[in-house]
Design a protein around this motif. Sequence first.
Motif, PDB file in Angstrom:
ATOM      1  N   PRO A  32       0.760  -1.102   0.076  1.00 12.29           N
ATOM      2  CA  PRO A  32       0.006   0.090   0.040  1.00 12.29           C
ATOM      3  C   PRO A  32       0.950   1.101  -0.176  1.00 12.29           C
ATOM      4  CG  PRO A  32      -0.852  -1.606   1.558  1.00 12.29           C
ATOM      5  CD  PRO A  32       0.477  -2.066   1.108  1.00 12.29           C
ATOM      6  N   ASN A  33       0.425   2.188  -0.954  1.00 12.10           N
ATOM      7  CA  ASN A  33       1.257   3.683  -1.014  1.00 12.10           C
ATOM      8  C   ASN A  33       2.864   3.360  -1.548  1.00 12.10           C
ATOM      9  OD1 ASN A  33      -1.030   4.885  -0.467  1.00 12.10           O
ATOM     10  ND2 ASN A  33      -0.849   4.165   1.928  1.00 12.10           N
ATOM     11  N   TYR A  34       3.192   2.092  -1.723  1.00 14.70           N
ATOM     12  CA  TYR A  34       4.751   2.178  -2.322  1.00 14.70           C
ATOM     13  C   TYR A  34       4.907   2.847  -3.420  1.00 14.70           C
ATOM     14  CZ  TYR A  34       9.317   0.007  -2.525  1.00 14.70           C
ATOM     15  OH  TYR A  34      10.654  -0.236  -2.843  1.00 14.70           O
ATOM     16  N   ARG A  35       5.856   3.598  -3.488  1.00 16.89           N
ATOM     17  CA  ARG A  35       6.270   4.539  -4.596  1.00 16.89           C
ATOM     18  C   ARG A  35       7.552   4.263  -5.199  1.00 16.89           C
ATOM     19  NH1 ARG A  35       6.319  10.071  -2.620  1.00 16.89           N
ATOM     20  NH2 ARG A  35       6.419  10.648  -4.730  1.00 16.89           N
ATOM     21  N   ASP A  36       8.423   3.642  -4.365  1.00 19.26           N
ATOM     22  CA  ASP A  36       9.835   3.368  -4.963  1.00 19.26           C
ATOM     23  C   ASP A  36       9.973   2.324  -6.004  1.00 19.26           C
ATOM     24  OD1 ASP A  36      12.418   4.135  -4.957  1.00 19.26           O
ATOM     25  OD2 ASP A  36      13.042   2.875  -3.241  1.00 19.26           O
ATOM     26  N   ALA A  37      11.065   2.739  -6.635  1.00 17.03           N
ATOM     27  CA  ALA A  37      11.323   1.829  -7.887  1.00 17.03           C
ATOM     28  C   ALA A  37      12.705   1.827  -8.163  1.00 17.03           C
ATOM     29  CB  ALA A  37      10.654   2.319  -9.317  1.00 17.03           C
ATOM     30  N   ILE A  68       8.480  12.458 -15.428  1.00 20.16           N
ATOM     31  CA  ILE A  68       9.435  11.581 -14.642  1.00 20.16           C
ATOM     32  C   ILE A  68       8.974  10.062 -14.924  1.00 20.16           C
ATOM     33  CG2 ILE A  68      10.003  10.958 -12.278  1.00 20.16           C
ATOM     34  CD1 ILE A  68       9.794  13.730 -11.725  1.00 20.16           C
ATOM     35  N   LEU A  69       9.561   9.048 -15.132  1.00 20.77           N
ATOM     36  CA  LEU A  69       9.010   7.715 -15.251  1.00 20.77           C
ATOM     37  C   LEU A  69       9.957   6.999 -14.499  1.00 20.77           C
ATOM     38  CD1 LEU A  69      10.696   5.653 -17.349  1.00 20.77           C
ATOM     39  CD2 LEU A  69      10.057   7.486 -18.936  1.00 20.77           C
ATOM     40  N   THR A  70       9.542   5.850 -13.890  1.00 25.47           N
ATOM     41  CA  THR A  70      10.258   4.795 -13.062  1.00 25.47           C
ATOM     42  C   THR A  70       9.953   3.370 -13.772  1.00 25.47           C
ATOM     43  OG1 THR A  70       8.065   4.370 -11.800  1.00 25.47           O
ATOM     44  CG2 THR A  70       9.601   6.025 -10.900  1.00 25.47           C
ATOM     45  N   GLN A  71      11.109   2.605 -13.617  1.00 27.20           N
ATOM     46  CA  GLN A  71      11.002   1.148 -13.991  1.00 27.20           C
ATOM     47  C   GLN A  71      11.588   0.335 -13.064  1.00 27.20           C
ATOM     48  OE1 GLN A  71      13.021   1.511 -17.940  1.00 27.20           O
ATOM     49  NE2 GLN A  71      11.021   1.339 -18.703  1.00 27.20           N
ATOM     50  N   CYS A  72      11.070  -0.948 -13.202  1.00 28.01           N
ATOM     51  CA  CYS A  72      11.352  -2.152 -12.239  1.00 28.01           C
ATOM     52  C   CYS A  72      11.561  -3.283 -13.281  1.00 28.01           C
ATOM     53  CB  CYS A  72      10.530  -2.022 -11.093  1.00 28.01           C
ATOM     54  SG  CYS A  72      11.328  -3.158  -9.522  1.00 28.01           S
ATOM     55  N   TYR A 126      19.780 -11.297 -15.936  1.00 26.52           N
ATOM     56  CA  TYR A 126      18.877 -11.508 -14.863  1.00 26.52           C
ATOM     57  C   TYR A 126      17.544 -11.025 -15.093  1.00 26.52           C
ATOM     58  CZ  TYR A 126      23.260 -12.828 -12.420  1.00 26.52           C
ATOM     59  OH  TYR A 126      24.241 -13.242 -12.084  1.00 26.52           O
ATOM     60  N   THR A 127      16.989 -10.035 -15.603  1.00 29.31           N
ATOM     61  CA  THR A 127      15.799  -9.586 -15.803  1.00 29.31           C
ATOM     62  C   THR A 127      15.541  -9.462 -17.553  1.00 29.31           C
ATOM     63  OG1 THR A 127      16.307  -7.327 -16.059  1.00 29.31           O
ATOM     64  CG2 THR A 127      16.196  -8.292 -13.774  1.00 29.31           C
ATOM     65  N   GLU A 128      14.152  -9.416 -17.675  1.00 32.38           N
ATOM     66  CA  GLU A 128      13.613  -9.079 -18.752  1.00 32.38           C
ATOM     67  C   GLU A 128      13.908  -7.375 -19.044  1.00 32.38           C
ATOM     68  OE1 GLU A 128      12.809 -11.114 -21.043  1.00 32.38           O
ATOM     69  OE2 GLU A 128      12.163 -12.930 -19.710  1.00 32.38           O
ATOM     70  N   LYS A 129      14.037  -6.865 -20.423  1.00 33.28           N
ATOM     71  CA  LYS A 129      14.321  -5.677 -20.506  1.00 33.28           C
ATOM     72  C   LYS A 129      13.007  -5.061 -20.234  1.00 33.28           C
ATOM     73  CE  LYS A 129      17.136  -4.337 -23.878  1.00 33.28           C
ATOM     74  NZ  LYS A 129      17.599  -4.012 -25.090  1.00 33.28           N
ATOM     75  N   GLU A 130      12.795  -4.029 -19.495  1.00 30.89           N
ATOM     76  CA  GLU A 130      11.533  -3.272 -19.501  1.00 30.89           C
ATOM     77  C   GLU A 130      11.650  -2.122 -20.291  1.00 30.89           C
ATOM     78  OE1 GLU A 130       8.654  -0.766 -16.210  1.00 30.89           O
ATOM     79  OE2 GLU A 130      10.199  -2.390 -15.589  1.00 30.89           O
ATOM     80  N   ILE A 131      10.521  -1.786 -21.137  1.00 28.46           N
ATOM     81  CA  ILE A 131      10.776  -0.803 -22.122  1.00 28.46           C
ATOM     82  C   ILE A 131       9.300   0.031 -22.211  1.00 28.46           C
ATOM     83  CG2 ILE A 131      10.639  -0.272 -24.534  1.00 28.46           C
ATOM     84  CD1 ILE A 131      12.224  -2.816 -25.168  1.00 28.46           C
ATOM     85  N   LYS A 132       9.825   1.135 -22.011  1.00 26.70           N
ATOM     86  CA  LYS A 132       8.404   2.299 -22.085  1.00 26.70           C
ATOM     87  C   LYS A 132       8.695   3.569 -23.021  1.00 26.70           C
ATOM     88  CE  LYS A 132       5.149   4.845 -19.123  1.00 26.70           C
ATOM     89  NZ  LYS A 132       4.627   5.400 -17.871  1.00 26.70           N
ATOM     90  N   VAL A 133       7.817   3.766 -23.976  1.00 27.47           N
ATOM     91  CA  VAL A 133       7.836   4.709 -24.834  1.00 27.47           C
ATOM     92  C   VAL A 133       6.937   5.846 -24.464  1.00 27.47           C
ATOM     93  CG1 VAL A 133       7.396   5.491 -27.361  1.00 27.47           C
ATOM     94  CG2 VAL A 133       8.308   3.137 -26.828  1.00 27.47           C
ATOM     95  N   ILE A 134       7.693   7.255 -24.450  1.00 28.13           N
ATOM     96  CA  ILE A 134       6.830   8.173 -23.868  1.00 28.13           C
ATOM     97  C   ILE A 134       6.911   9.320 -25.028  1.00 28.13           C
ATOM     98  CG2 ILE A 134       7.247   7.925 -21.625  1.00 28.13           C
ATOM     99  CD1 ILE A 134       9.489  10.224 -21.701  1.00 28.13           C
ATOM    100  N   TYR A 135       5.960  10.225 -24.951  1.00 30.49           N
ATOM    101  CA  TYR A 135       5.860  11.492 -25.911  1.00 30.49           C
ATOM    102  C   TYR A 135       6.314  12.689 -24.821  1.00 30.49           C
ATOM    103  CZ  TYR A 135       4.147   8.360 -29.439  1.00 30.49           C
ATOM    104  OH  TYR A 135       3.809   7.678 -30.369  1.00 30.49           O
ATOM    105  N   LEU A 136       6.980  13.511 -25.538  1.00 27.73           N
ATOM    106  CA  LEU A 136       7.374  14.790 -24.569  1.00 27.73           C
ATOM    107  C   LEU A 136       7.489  16.096 -25.514  1.00 27.73           C
ATOM    108  CD1 LEU A 136       8.519  15.106 -21.769  1.00 27.73           C
ATOM    109  CD2 LEU A 136      10.966  15.060 -22.703  1.00 27.73           C
ATOM    110  N   HIS A 137       6.730  16.944 -25.125  1.00 29.33           N
ATOM    111  CA  HIS A 137       6.487  17.996 -25.770  1.00 29.33           C
ATOM    112  C   HIS A 137       7.438  19.068 -25.807  1.00 29.33           C
ATOM    113  CE1 HIS A 137       2.089  17.334 -26.389  1.00 29.33           C
ATOM    114  NE2 HIS A 137       2.226  16.811 -25.182  1.00 29.33           N
ATOM    115  N   GLY A 138       7.603  20.005 -26.872  1.00 24.90           N
ATOM    116  CA  GLY A 138       8.897  20.838 -26.779  1.00 24.90           C
ATOM    117  C   GLY A 138       8.621  22.204 -26.078  1.00 24.90           C
TER     118      GLY A 138
END
Length: 323
Positions: free
Chosen positions: A5-10, A59-63, A35-47
């Motif tokens: 519950p409420n865990y935010r860390d990554a 800000i994005l987090t990955q685990c 050891y892990t699969e590759k975590e991939i995330k695509v984001i769009y970032l405005h100029g």
Amino acid sequence: MQKLPNYRDALVEYTVFNLSHNKLRLRAETEIIGYTEKEIKVIYLHGINNKKDQKAQKILTQCPRLKKDTLEQLTVPVKATMSCRVIDEDTKDVLFEETFPIDILANDEMVWELTDLRSNQKYHLNDFITAWITPTDKGGMMDKVRSEARQFHPDNTLGHKLKTIEDVRLHVKAIYDYLAKEGMNYLNQPFSSKTSGKSQRVVLPERVLKNKAGNCIDLTVLFSSLLEGFGLYSLIFLTPDHAFIGWGNKNNYEQIIFLETTCIGREDFDIAMAKGRKKFMDNFLLTDGAKGIFIPDIQRMKGMIMVDTQKARHSGLVSVRAG
């Protein structure tokens, strides 16, 4: 951890800026190599200075998740390398790339406390000890114990007639007496449930059977595993430097069978029960004259923890090991 519950860390946090005037399509990749699969995330970032005044920062987090069967192979701590990359999806240019050394714990390392570095909230992970409970194993050692222990039951059978606390006592006694006959002994190794984020080894039940020895937490988990094979869920009691076990009505300590597992190989079953009850009375009861009161939340504040294994193992938080 992500289910807490409420865990935010990554494992990794990326702060990405777009200092150009063009919208960017970026791909963040994180993996622990091998050891892990590759975590991939695509984001769009405005100029910057876009007409809609949309943010040019994200800000994005990955685990990344461990690869299949990796956990079973982690029998010792290992040094590994974590790779982090951010790539422009359109140009394929690598905008950021760095590697970091990382320590991976063995699969039998228990972390009792965890602090979320982002929120500074502390989590007590005592319920996660139930992940070590293994009613069955691939080699069939747990089933063998339950089968052969029936000779120590008055009816020469186990796994039935579990309606009363006396029925439960006879099952626990049969397991205890069988293990004692087979040479199981207490191994005097330090135990602490307050390791301030450091890990502590808890030996898996099948290895305790193979070694014929374990410390208080190892033996407690072993007994919990063996009795759960009959459908008997245990109560695990933790003090800052000790662990013992019980079975019965958690709301009425007079209807609980306690067991001091460290007595095995040295004391008979009745003494082990009496010492388990005394541990409970000395550590878990608030005294009000001659009457003892058991209030789990208050005891928890003093570092005295009762883990309801049935509740913990069906909570969805704790992974159950496959036998």
